[in-house]
Write an enzyme that holds these catalytic residues in place. Structure first.
Site, PDB file in Angstrom:
ATOM      1  N   SER A  43      46.159  58.930  40.385  1.00  0.00           N
ATOM      2  CA  SER A  43      46.877  58.757  41.467  1.00  0.00           C
ATOM      3  C   SER A  43      48.433  58.517  41.314  1.00  0.00           C
ATOM      4  CB  SER A  43      46.142  58.158  42.666  1.00  0.00           C
ATOM      5  OG  SER A  43      46.238  56.838  42.440  1.00  0.00           O
ATOM      6  N   HIS A 156      39.501  58.982  42.592  1.00  0.00           N
ATOM      7  CA  HIS A 156      38.773  58.424  41.715  1.00  0.00           C
ATOM      8  C   HIS A 156      37.284  58.640  41.698  1.00  0.00           C
ATOM      9  CE1 HIS A 156      42.164  55.024  41.286  1.00  0.00           C
ATOM     10  NE2 HIS A 156      42.355  56.338  40.798  1.00  0.00           N
ATOM     11  N   GLU A 165      40.210  53.089  47.269  1.00  0.00           N
ATOM     12  CA  GLU A 165      39.519  51.858  46.713  1.00  0.00           C
ATOM     13  C   GLU A 165      39.527  50.696  47.949  1.00  0.00           C
ATOM     14  OE1 GLU A 165      42.370  49.972  43.876  1.00  0.00           O
ATOM     15  OE2 GLU A 165      42.759  52.249  42.932  1.00  0.00           O
ATOM     16  N   GLU A 206      36.753  53.775  38.515  1.00  0.00           N
ATOM     17  CA  GLU A 206      37.081  52.411  38.137  1.00  0.00           C
ATOM     18  C   GLU A 206      35.760  51.340  38.079  1.00  0.00           C
ATOM     19  OE1 GLU A 206      40.420  51.029  40.601  1.00  0.00           O
ATOM     20  OE2 GLU A 206      41.765  52.225  39.317  1.00  0.00           O
ATOM     21  N   ASP A 243      42.941  49.757  49.069  1.00  0.00           N
ATOM     22  CA  ASP A 243      43.942  50.467  48.320  1.00  0.00           C
ATOM     23  C   ASP A 243      43.660  51.978  48.810  1.00  0.00           C
ATOM     24  OD1 ASP A 243      46.092  52.057  47.423  1.00  0.00           O
ATOM     25  OD2 ASP A 243      45.621  51.565  45.133  1.00  0.00           O
ATOM     26  N   GLU A 285      46.967  47.768  50.023  1.00  0.00           N
ATOM     27  CA  GLU A 285      48.096  48.651  49.234  1.00  0.00           C
ATOM     28  C   GLU A 285      48.278  49.996  49.656  1.00  0.00           C
ATOM     29  OE1 GLU A 285      46.526  47.991  45.178  1.00  0.00           O
ATOM     30  OE2 GLU A 285      47.639  49.859  44.562  1.00  0.00           O
ATOM     31  N   ASP A 312      52.656  50.123  45.677  1.00  0.00           N
ATOM     32  CA  ASP A 312      52.330  50.631  44.433  1.00  0.00           C
ATOM     33  C   ASP A 312      53.226  51.917  44.260  1.00  0.00           C
ATOM     34  OD1 ASP A 312      51.331  51.792  42.205  1.00  0.00           O
ATOM     35  OD2 ASP A 312      49.225  52.151  42.905  1.00  0.00           O
ATOM     36  N   LYS A 337      52.523  47.707  37.493  1.00  0.00           N
ATOM     37  CA  LYS A 337      51.760  48.466  36.231  1.00  0.00           C
ATOM     38  C   LYS A 337      52.691  48.739  35.140  1.00  0.00           C
ATOM     39  CE  LYS A 337      48.737  51.230  39.492  1.00  0.00           C
ATOM     40  NZ  LYS A 337      48.787  52.430  40.429  1.00  0.00           N
ATOM     41  N   HIS A 365      45.554  47.306  36.399  1.00  0.00           N
ATOM     42  CA  HIS A 365      45.104  48.267  35.528  1.00  0.00           C
ATOM     43  C   HIS A 365      45.716  49.622  35.771  1.00  0.00           C
ATOM     44  CE1 HIS A 365      41.000  49.191  37.673  1.00  0.00           C
ATOM     45  NE2 HIS A 365      42.043  49.046  38.557  1.00  0.00           N
ATOM     46  N   LYS A 388      44.230  43.124  39.547  1.00  0.00           N
ATOM     47  CA  LYS A 388      43.664  44.141  39.769  1.00  0.00           C
ATOM     48  C   LYS A 388      42.862  44.874  38.848  1.00  0.00           C
ATOM     49  CE  LYS A 388      44.705  48.496  42.032  1.00  0.00           C
ATOM     50  NZ  LYS A 388      44.948  49.410  43.063  1.00  0.00           N
TER      51      LYS A 388
HETATM   52  P1  PGA Z   1      45.623  55.275  39.544  1.00  0.00           P
HETATM   53  O1  PGA Z   1      45.345  54.315  40.446  1.00  0.00           O
HETATM   54  O2  PGA Z   1      45.848  54.464  38.124  1.00  0.00           O
HETATM   55  O3  PGA Z   1      44.829  56.503  39.417  1.00  0.00           O
HETATM   56  O4  PGA Z   1      47.061  55.737  39.749  1.00  0.00           O
HETATM   57  C1  PGA Z   1      45.170  52.995  40.734  1.00  0.00           C
HETATM   58  C2  PGA Z   1      46.181  52.555  41.992  1.00  0.00           C
HETATM   59  O5  PGA Z   1      46.379  53.488  42.620  1.00  0.00           O
HETATM   60  O6  PGA Z   1      46.237  51.430  42.204  1.00  0.00           O
HETATM   61 ZN    ZN Z   2      47.242  51.993  44.267  1.00  0.00          ZN
END
Ligand code: PGA
Ligand code: ZN
Length: 424
Positions: A43, A156, A165, A206, A243, A285, A312, A337, A365, A388
Site C-alpha cells: 500500500s 494485506h 492493520e 504481516e 492503520d 495512522e 504514513d 520507512k 517495516h 512497527k
Molecule cells: P506497506 O504497508 O508496506 O504495504 O506500504 C505498511 C503500512 O501502510 O504502514
Molecule cells: Zn501505513
C-alpha cells in the site's frame, strides 16, 4: 585510519511474498563487510521514492530487479569504491547526486537504499560497535514499544476488512522482553477465540490473522477479549492502534468500504470518534487519504491532544511533506520507512524534524520484508521508543523482535523501556 570501500556486490533475493528484492554486500579494505536487504510495500504512498523493477514479463511477472542489481554492480560501485566508509552523509549525498532525480527513479530507490544500509553496517563493523550504537551514539539505550499487527485487512489480506492493520501495543510492560511476551500471549489467545468462533486463523502479509469479520468493531472486540484472556489489562498493559491505510479505500472525497459490503462515508463520518470512545486506542495512522490534509487536521482538532495521529502515505518519510505537516499541524507523529525516501541519512533527517517539532515517530517495516533486522537497530538508534514490525508469526517479522531482545540483553541495566504515549 578510516576504512575505505573496496567492493559492492548486489544480487537478487526473494522477499516474504516471494517477489524479488535486492541484497547488497559492501566490503572494506580492512576486511570488514556489511550486508543489507531491501523491503517492499504493497500500500505504497503516491510520492514514495521509486522502487525500480525490470518490467520483463518473462521473469517474476515483471517484478525482477536485475536492472537495479546492474546499477549497484556498475555505476554505483564505480563511483563509491575508494570512498571512506564513514561518515554516512557524504556517501548518501554521492548516491543522491549520482541518481539526480527527485524520486530516485534513475538508479532506483531500492538500489540506493540497499547500498546505503550495507555501507552503514560495514562502517559499524569496522568501528567495532553494534549498528544501533554506530547510528545512535552512546545514548542509544531506549528499546521501542512495538505496534504488532494482529489482524490484517486492506491490501494485506484477501478478506472482508477494509482497515489494513489492527495492532496491539504492549506499552505497559516493564521491559521489551515482557512486551514481546504480552504480545505473543495475546496473539495466541486471539487465535483460540477466532478458532472457537469458527473463523479462519490463516494469516496475512504481516503475520496477523485475516478472518472474514463483519465490522471494525467485531475486530476490536475480539482483540480486547484476547488481551483479557491472556490475563492482561486492556489499555493498561496492552492498548490498541490502527492503520486503516485510508488511501486504499478512498474514492474522490469519500471513503468506500468495498471489502466489507460497500458502505460509503464522508470525511466527517469516518472521524473514528466512536471507536476512540469505546476502545483503548493510543494511535491511528493514515486515518485519512494521503491527499486529505483537511481530514487529518479535523482529527487533530478532535483528539490530537490525547491520541497519537500518525502520517504514513501522507508524508512518505519525505522532509518536504513532513515540514508541511508540522507547519499546518496535520498530525503529531510520522511513520518512518527507510525505503520511502531511500537513504539512511535522509531518513535520519526526517526523524530529526520530528524530534525538533516534539512529534512522535515510529520506525516501520514494509509488508514485503526479508530477514534483515536493520530497522530494529535503527529504532534503538533513533530513540523515539516506537517500532512497527508486524505480528507474532512469520520469521521476517520475528527477526526484528528477536534482534531487539538481543539488544536489550546486550544493554543490560542501561536498557530503557517506556511508553511514548499520552495516557488517556
Ligand atoms: P506497506 O504497508 O508496506 O504495504 O506500504 C505498511 C503500512 O501502510 O504502514
Ligand atoms: Zn501505513
Amino acid at each position: 585510519m578510516t576504512a575505505v570501500i573496496q567492493a559492492l556486490d548486489a544480487f537478487e533475493i526473494l522477499d516474504s511474498r516471494g517477489y524479488p528484492t535486492l541484497r547488497v554486500v559492501a566490503r572494506l579494505d580492512n576486511g570488514h563487510a556489511g550486508t543489507a536487504s531491501v523491503p517492499s510495500g504493497a500500500s505504497t504512498g503516491r510520492y514514495e521514492a521509486l522502487e525500480l523493477r525490470d518490467g520483463d514479463m518473462m521473469r517474476y511477472g515483471g517484478k525482477g530487479v536485475l536492472k537495479v542489481v546492474s546499477h549497484v554492480n556498475g555505476i554505483i560501485r564505480n563511483r563509491l569504491v575508494g570512498m571512506a566508509v564513514s561518515p554516512q552523509e557524504p556517501i548518501d549525498t554521492t548516491l543522491i547526486v549520482l541518481d539526480g532525480t527527485e524520486n530516485k527513479s534513475k538508479l532506483g530507490a531500492n538500489a540506493i537504499l540497499g547500498v546505503s544500509m550495507a555501507i552503514a553496517r560495514a562502517a559499524a563493523s569496522a568501528a567495532g560497535v553494534p549498528l544501533y550504537r554506530y547510528l545512535g551514539g552512546a545514548s542509544a539505550t531506549r528499546l521501542p514499544v512495538p505496534m504488532m499487527n494482529v489482524i490484517n485487512g486492506g491490501r494485506h489480506a484477501q478478506n472482508s476488512l477494509d482497515f489494513q492493520e489492527f495492532m496491539i501495543v504492549p506499552h505497559g510492560a516493564p521491559t521489551f522482553a515482557e512486551a514481546l511476551r504480552y504480545g505473543a500471549e495475546t496473539f495466541h489467545a486471539l487465535h483460540d477465540l477466532l478458532h472457537r468462533a469458527g473463523h479462519s486463523t490463516a494469516v496475512g502479509d504481516e503475520g496477523g490473522f485475516a478472518p472474514d469479520l463483519r465490522t471494525i468493531e467485531e475486530a476490536c472486540e475480539l482483540i480486547v477479549a484476547a488481551i483479557r484472556k491472556a490475563g492482561l489489562r486492556p489499555g493498561v498493559d496492552v492498548a490498541l492502534a490502527f492503520d486503516p491505510a485510508a488511501s486504499s479505500f478512498a474514492k474522490d472525497d469519500k471513503y468506500v468500504f468495498a471489502k466489507s459490503g460497500g458502505k460509503t462515508l464522508s470525511r466527517d463520518e469516518l472521524l473514528y470518534n466512536r471507536l476512540l470512545e469505546v476502545y483503548p486506542i493510543v494511535s491511528i495512522e493514515d486515518g485519512f487519504a494521503e491527499n486529505d490534509w483537511d481530514g487529518f487536521r479535523l482529527q487533530m482538532a478532535a483528539c490530537g491532544d490525547h491520541i497519537q495521529i500518525v502520517g504514513d502515505d501522507l508524508y512518505v518519510t519525505n522532509p518536504r511533506f513532513i515540514r508541511r505537516g508540522i507547519d499546518s499541524r496535520a498530525t503529531n507523529a510520522v511513520l518512518i520507512k527507510l525505503n520511502q525516501i531511500g537513504t539512511v541519512t535522509e531518513t535520519m533527517k526526517a526523524v530529526q524534524m520530528c524530534r525538533d517539532a516534539g512529534w512522535g515517530y515510529v520506525i516501520s517495516h514494509r509488508s514485503g520484508e526479508t530477514e534483515d533486522t536493520f530497522i530494529a537497530d535503527f529504532a534503538v538508534a533513533m530513540g523515539g521508543g516506537q517500532i512497527k514490525a508486524g505480528s507474532l508469526s512469520r520469521s521476517e517479522r520475528l527477526a526484528k523482535y528477536n534482534r531487539l531482545l538481543e539488544i536489550e540483553r546486550e544493554l543490560g541495566p542501561a536498557a530503557i523501556y517506556e511508553s511514548p504515549f499520552l495516557t488517556h
